[in-house]
Design a protein around this motif. Structure first.
Motif, mmCIF file in Angstrom:
data_model
loop_
_atom_site.group_PDB
_atom_site.id
_atom_site.type_symbol
_atom_site.label_atom_id
_atom_site.label_comp_id
_atom_site.label_asym_id
_atom_site.label_seq_id
_atom_site.Cartn_x
_atom_site.Cartn_y
_atom_site.Cartn_z
ATOM 1 N N LYS A 84 0.827 -1.212 0.000
ATOM 2 C CA LYS A 84 0.000 0.000 0.000
ATOM 3 C C LYS A 84 0.865 1.268 0.000
ATOM 4 O O LYS A 84 0.638 2.177 -0.793
ATOM 5 N N ILE A 192 -2.655 -12.601 9.469
ATOM 6 C CA ILE A 192 -2.850 -12.194 8.078
ATOM 7 C C ILE A 192 -2.745 -10.668 8.001
ATOM 8 O O ILE A 192 -3.249 -9.963 8.868
ATOM 9 N N THR A 193 -2.027 -10.183 6.975
ATOM 10 C CA THR A 193 -1.823 -8.735 6.883
ATOM 11 C C THR A 193 -2.844 -8.062 5.983
ATOM 12 O O THR A 193 -3.065 -6.870 6.067
ATOM 13 N N GLY A 194 -3.473 -8.820 5.096
ATOM 14 C CA GLY A 194 -4.465 -8.236 4.188
ATOM 15 C C GLY A 194 -3.854 -7.315 3.165
ATOM 16 O O GLY A 194 -4.533 -6.512 2.549
ATOM 17 N N ASP A 195 -2.547 -7.424 2.961
ATOM 18 C CA ASP A 195 -1.872 -6.436 2.129
ATOM 19 C C ASP A 195 -1.259 -7.008 0.855
ATOM 20 O O ASP A 195 -0.383 -6.398 0.280
ATOM 21 N N VAL A 230 -6.216 -13.986 12.571
ATOM 22 C CA VAL A 230 -6.193 -12.654 13.180
ATOM 23 C C VAL A 230 -5.471 -11.687 12.253
ATOM 24 O O VAL A 230 -4.514 -12.052 11.584
ATOM 25 N N GLN A 231 -5.952 -10.454 12.209
ATOM 26 C CA GLN A 231 -5.307 -9.449 11.360
ATOM 27 C C GLN A 231 -4.174 -8.786 12.124
ATOM 28 O O GLN A 231 -4.310 -8.490 13.298
ATOM 29 N N ILE A 232 -3.081 -8.543 11.424
ATOM 30 C CA ILE A 232 -1.922 -7.950 12.089
ATOM 31 C C ILE A 232 -1.117 -7.120 11.098
ATOM 32 O O ILE A 232 -1.083 -7.423 9.909
ATOM 33 N N GLU A 233 -0.487 -6.064 11.585
ATOM 34 C CA GLU A 233 0.402 -5.269 10.737
ATOM 35 C C GLU A 233 1.604 -6.128 10.360
ATOM 36 O O GLU A 233 2.111 -6.883 11.188
ATOM 37 N N ALA A 236 4.686 -6.417 12.611
ATOM 38 C CA ALA A 236 4.601 -7.039 13.934
ATOM 39 C C ALA A 236 4.509 -8.561 13.858
ATOM 40 O O ALA A 236 4.353 -9.227 14.870
ATOM 41 N N ALA A 239 7.313 -10.568 15.792
ATOM 42 C CA ALA A 239 7.143 -10.397 17.237
ATOM 43 C C ALA A 239 5.973 -11.229 17.737
ATOM 44 O O ALA A 239 6.051 -11.874 18.781
ATOM 45 N N ALA A 240 4.879 -11.230 16.976
ATOM 46 C CA ALA A 240 3.684 -11.971 17.392
ATOM 47 C C ALA A 240 3.954 -13.470 17.416
ATOM 48 O O ALA A 240 3.508 -14.173 18.321
ATOM 49 N N TYR B 81 3.423 -8.129 23.586
ATOM 50 C CA TYR B 81 4.290 -9.237 23.187
ATOM 51 C C TYR B 81 5.297 -9.608 24.265
ATOM 52 O O TYR B 81 6.000 -10.594 24.141
ATOM 53 N N GLY B 168 -3.434 -1.900 15.340
ATOM 54 C CA GLY B 168 -3.296 -2.955 14.335
ATOM 55 C C GLY B 168 -2.068 -3.831 14.595
ATOM 56 O O GLY B 168 -2.022 -4.986 14.200
ATOM 57 N N ARG B 177 -6.953 -0.031 10.639
ATOM 58 C CA ARG B 177 -6.739 -1.369 10.086
ATOM 59 C C ARG B 177 -7.749 -1.626 8.949
ATOM 60 O O ARG B 177 -7.391 -2.123 7.888
ATOM 61 N N SER B 184 -5.738 -1.816 0.340
ATOM 62 C CA SER B 184 -5.022 -2.883 -0.340
ATOM 63 C C SER B 184 -5.939 -3.659 -1.276
ATOM 64 O O SER B 184 -5.519 -4.088 -2.336
#
Lengths: 288, 220
Positions: A84, A192-195, A230-233, A236, A239-240, B81, B168, B177, B184
């Motif tokens: 994006k 999932i980043t969705g990107d 789960v959605q995540i940047e 991250a 780290a997650a 985290y 997010g 988010r 996207s």
């Protein structure tokens, strides 16, 4: 008095909008001033490889140039942290071309007709593989994933999913992914980043979709595990994973060859599954 | 594709607006809860900070300087985290804790600044007139404090709403988010993000409006 205030707010919104969309006109002039192609001063946008330093990427790209004969190392590369932001870069004129995958490029062009594939990018012959990343200490999960992927490869399910979610996909009609729930089964948490459509995206009703998600839904069935997405940047994700908040993320790896080590962006403590999809790199440009 | 068609595709089609509203609701929830808890904790911190008991005073001072001086995203990542990773706490709870902690530090400082701006003589006068300590605080200090702190508090609220846009990173689907997902999917990042900005702007103006209304009521 009230009216004046409202007018002020509207005006500032319009101004902000104009700033963001580049305001048309002036950008056209910049385009003409662009150096002619072939002189090697094309500004290229790339998505950053999480763990590889830019210096290291430069070395690797120099190697690729040697192998393929394309002057890739003469591109001036700007790194973005997601598709994006990279798009915003090309739309505002910060870069001339963006580097992405064939299937993603096809999706972008179908969704936004201002994009086009750069002609010589087919000659790049660069392909990245897609795989899952799991924690290193989760060896059992990696074995299970590998087994499921190999099974899907041999019984044709993988090809079917590729057809359904990548080859025949329409940008304005993305198929929903049905994620079954199995009573009493263990849950596998997936980030999932969705990107990265059509591999990884979120539908208008906020449900995760795309090839990666479909892949995982199928694997969940085979492993008798529930899948929770789960959605995540994207920044991250590692780290997650390390903090046990999620168990699986989608990852792209560069091909193993002499010049390119397969672990350039592999953060410590992560393990990759068998690759399940491979796609060529394509460069796109943007016409205002 | 003309502009209205693009707008329709981004914000309306297939119930996209409902998802945006859901994201907005998450943002509002986190902001409202954090504001409430943050204000309570902040008042307590301010009480310690201006109090006479030295250990508490030092603790409050250290807390405020650390939290105010560090980016809220780092704190959020560290808590989610790191500190609370093994507790299995819901991400939204961790987010509320983080933003409450952050807001508390700011509220404590703004209250202290407002207290310093007050005329001490008035409280002393009230005390000599026979008001108890609590009465003097309630009837003399508090009304003036509220008046002075109000404009800064208002901008703290608006800041808080904007800070929540980083959730997010801890697997929460908030307004930012949702906007990112849409950008996207539709491949129209500029227009989508401008739209998202306008929604945040509207939210901020709602807050300004609410403060404006209560101010009027007080004036009447």
């Amino acid at each position: 008095m009230k009216l004046k205030k409202i007018a002020k707010v509207l005006l500032s919104c319009v101004l902000a909008g104009a700033l963001f969309t580049g305001c048309g006109g002036s950008q056209g002039g910049d385009k003409d001033a662009k150096a002619p192609e072939g002189t090697g001063s094309i500004k290229l946008g790339m998505i950053t490889y999480l763990n590889a330093t830019e210096k290291r990427m430069e070395d690797i790209l120099a190697k690729v140039t040697e192998d393929s004969g394309i002057q890739l190392s003469k591109h001036v590369i700007t790194y973005y942290d997601s598709l994006k932001t990279m798009q915003m870069g090309i739309e505002s004129g910060s870069v001339d071309e963006i580097s992405t995958y064939n299937c993603v490029g096809k999706y972008i062009i179908a969704a936004n007709d201002k994009y086009a594939v750069v002609n010589d990018s087919a000659k790049l012959k660069l392909a990245d593989s897609f795989c899952f990343a799991v924690r290193k200490d989760d060896a059992q999960l990696k074995t299970d994933l590998d087994k499921a992927i190999n099974e899907m490869k041999s019984d044709g399910t993988l090809d079917k999913l590729v057809d359904e979610y990548i080859t025949n996909v329409k940008a304005d009609n993305i198929p929903k992914v049905d994620i079954p729930t199995i009573d009493g089964a263990e849950t596998l948490k997936v980030g999932i980043t969705g990107d990265l459509p059509p591999m990884d995206l979120i539908l208008p009703d906020n449900s995760p979709a795309g090839f990666n998600t479909a892949m995982l839904a199928e694997i969940g069935k085979r492993l008798n595990r529930n899948i929770e997405v789960v959605q995540i940047e994207s920044g991250a994700r590692a780290a997650a994973l390390n903090a046990n908040q999620i168990d699986v993320v989608f990852w792209a790896v560069v091909p193993v060859s002499e010049g390119v080590p397969n672990d350039i962006d592999k953060p410590e403590g992560l393990e990759f599954s068998e690759p399940y999809f491979k796609d060529d790199v394509a460069h796109l440009n943007y016409n205002k | 594709m003309d502009f209205t068609e693009i707008l329709y595709k981004i914000f309306i089609k297939d119930g996209g607006w409902l998802t945006i509203l859901n994201g907005l609701w998450v943002t509002v929830q986190i902001s409202a809860l954090s504001l409430f808890l943050g204000t309570l904790l902040g008042s307590l911190l301010c009480f310690f900070r201006v109090g006479k008991f030295t250990p508490l005073k030092v603790i409050a001072q250290i807390y405020i300087s650390i939290i105010r001086g560090s980016p809220v995203l780092m704190l959020l990542m560290l808590l989610f985290y790191g500190v609370f990773a093994r507790t299995g706490m819901a991400p939204i709870v961790v987010a509320v804790i983080t933003f409450s902690m952050h807001t508390a530090a700011h509220v404590a400082e703004l209250l202290r600044a407002s207290l310093m701006a007050l005329d001490k003589g008035q409280v002393e006068a009230a005390r000599t007139l026979g008001f108890s300590k609590w009465q003097a605080f309630q009837l003399v200090t508090l009304p003036q404090l509220a008046k002075i702190a109000r404009p800064v508090y208002q901008s703290t609220v608006v800041n808080l709403i904007q800070w929540t846009s980083v959730v997010g990173y801890v697997t929460i689907t908030d307004l930012t988010r949702v906007i990112n997902n849409i950008a996207s999917r539709t491949m129209q990042p500029m227009i989508t993000i401008t739209g998202g900005m306008i929604i945040y702007l509207a939210l901020s103006y709602l807050v300004y409006g609410a403060f404006h209304l209560t101010e009027r009521r007080r004036a009447q």
